[in-house]
Design an enzyme around this catalytic site. Structure first.
Site, mmCIF file in Angstrom:
data_model
loop_
_atom_site.group_PDB
_atom_site.id
_atom_site.type_symbol
_atom_site.label_atom_id
_atom_site.label_comp_id
_atom_site.label_asym_id
_atom_site.label_seq_id
_atom_site.Cartn_x
_atom_site.Cartn_y
_atom_site.Cartn_z
ATOM 1 N N GLY A 1 0.596 -4.286 6.479
ATOM 2 C CA GLY A 1 0.728 -2.853 6.661
ATOM 3 C C GLY A 1 0.476 -2.024 5.411
ATOM 4 O O GLY A 1 0.171 -0.840 5.515
ATOM 5 N N PHE B 1 2.841 -8.569 11.717
ATOM 6 C CA PHE B 1 2.620 -7.590 10.661
ATOM 7 C C PHE B 1 3.790 -7.608 9.686
ATOM 8 O O PHE B 1 4.947 -7.623 10.102
ATOM 9 C CB PHE B 1 2.521 -6.178 11.251
ATOM 10 C CG PHE B 1 1.543 -6.033 12.376
ATOM 11 C CD1 PHE B 1 0.248 -5.609 12.132
ATOM 12 C CD2 PHE B 1 1.915 -6.317 13.686
ATOM 13 C CE1 PHE B 1 -0.664 -5.470 13.186
ATOM 14 C CE2 PHE B 1 1.023 -6.178 14.739
ATOM 15 C CZ PHE B 1 -0.271 -5.753 14.485
ATOM 16 N N CYS B 2 3.475 -7.598 8.406
ATOM 17 C CA CYS B 2 4.471 -7.342 7.363
ATOM 18 C C CYS B 2 3.736 -6.592 6.260
ATOM 19 O O CYS B 2 2.627 -6.100 6.482
ATOM 20 C CB CYS B 2 5.152 -8.633 6.883
ATOM 21 S SG CYS B 2 4.133 -9.796 5.961
ATOM 22 N N GLY B 3 4.312 -6.493 5.077
ATOM 23 C CA GLY B 3 3.664 -5.732 4.011
ATOM 24 C C GLY B 3 2.278 -6.245 3.661
ATOM 25 O O GLY B 3 1.306 -5.500 3.637
#
Length: 170
Positions: free
Chosen positions: A115, A71-73
């Site tokens: 996210g 998960f990242c932006g």
């Protein structure tokens, strides 16, 4: 058809940068409530996206885990880095359907999510699809043999690309 009632994997590895941390926590708790053992490589939210992609990718490439979540932006950064490892097939998905198809068609072993794009509710549904959907089953437009042959060709291509990269590395 796929998406059976049971998870077909019992343990996973995951990690997130600060922008993916909240979504990771929601997915982690959901999986744990469903009896999945989760190795969280980022128990705090102070890890860079490239480190997340590298560490989870390494765990999958080594064979220590069959499936992972990153998960990242946007999900893009972690996805790009994880896919540098041979044998890692990370899929950046933004819907349950693309998640399901990433398993059926591509045998994805890491699910990348953003996210700032995916809600926790949707992320949990996507995690369920990723965990329950087997490779090459239930895709009416392609025979399982074709998908297995295609995956074999992808692996052969991956080996050629790695050799090329070794020769041309500076």
């Amino acid at each position: 058809m796929q998406n059976t009632d049971k998870f077909n994997i019992t343990k996973v590895v995951m990690g997130a940068d600060p922008l993916g941390y909240e979504l990771k926590e929601a997915v982690k708790q959901h999986l744990q409530k469903n009896g999945i053992e989760v190795k969280d490589l980022t128990p705090t939210n102070d890890v860079d996206y490239f480190s997340v992609g590298e560490e989870v990718g390494k765990q999958i490439a080594s064979g220590e885990y069959e499936r992972g979540f990153i998960f990242c932006g946007t999900g893009m950064g972690v996805d790009i880095v994880a896919n540098k490892y041979q044998g890692v097939y990370s899929a950046l998905c933004e819907s349950v359907e693309t998640t399901r198809l990433s398993r059926i068609i591509n045998n994805a072993n890491i699910l990348a999510m953003g996210g700032i794009i995916i809600t926790p509710y949707l992320g949990k549904q996507m995690a369920d699809a990723f965990m329950k959907t087997p490779f090459s089953e239930g895709f009416s437009e392609a025979e399982p043999e074709f998908l297995t042959q295609a995956l074999s060709e992808v692996k052969t291509t991956e080996t050629r690309i790695n050799r090329f990269n070794q020769i041309h590395a500076n």
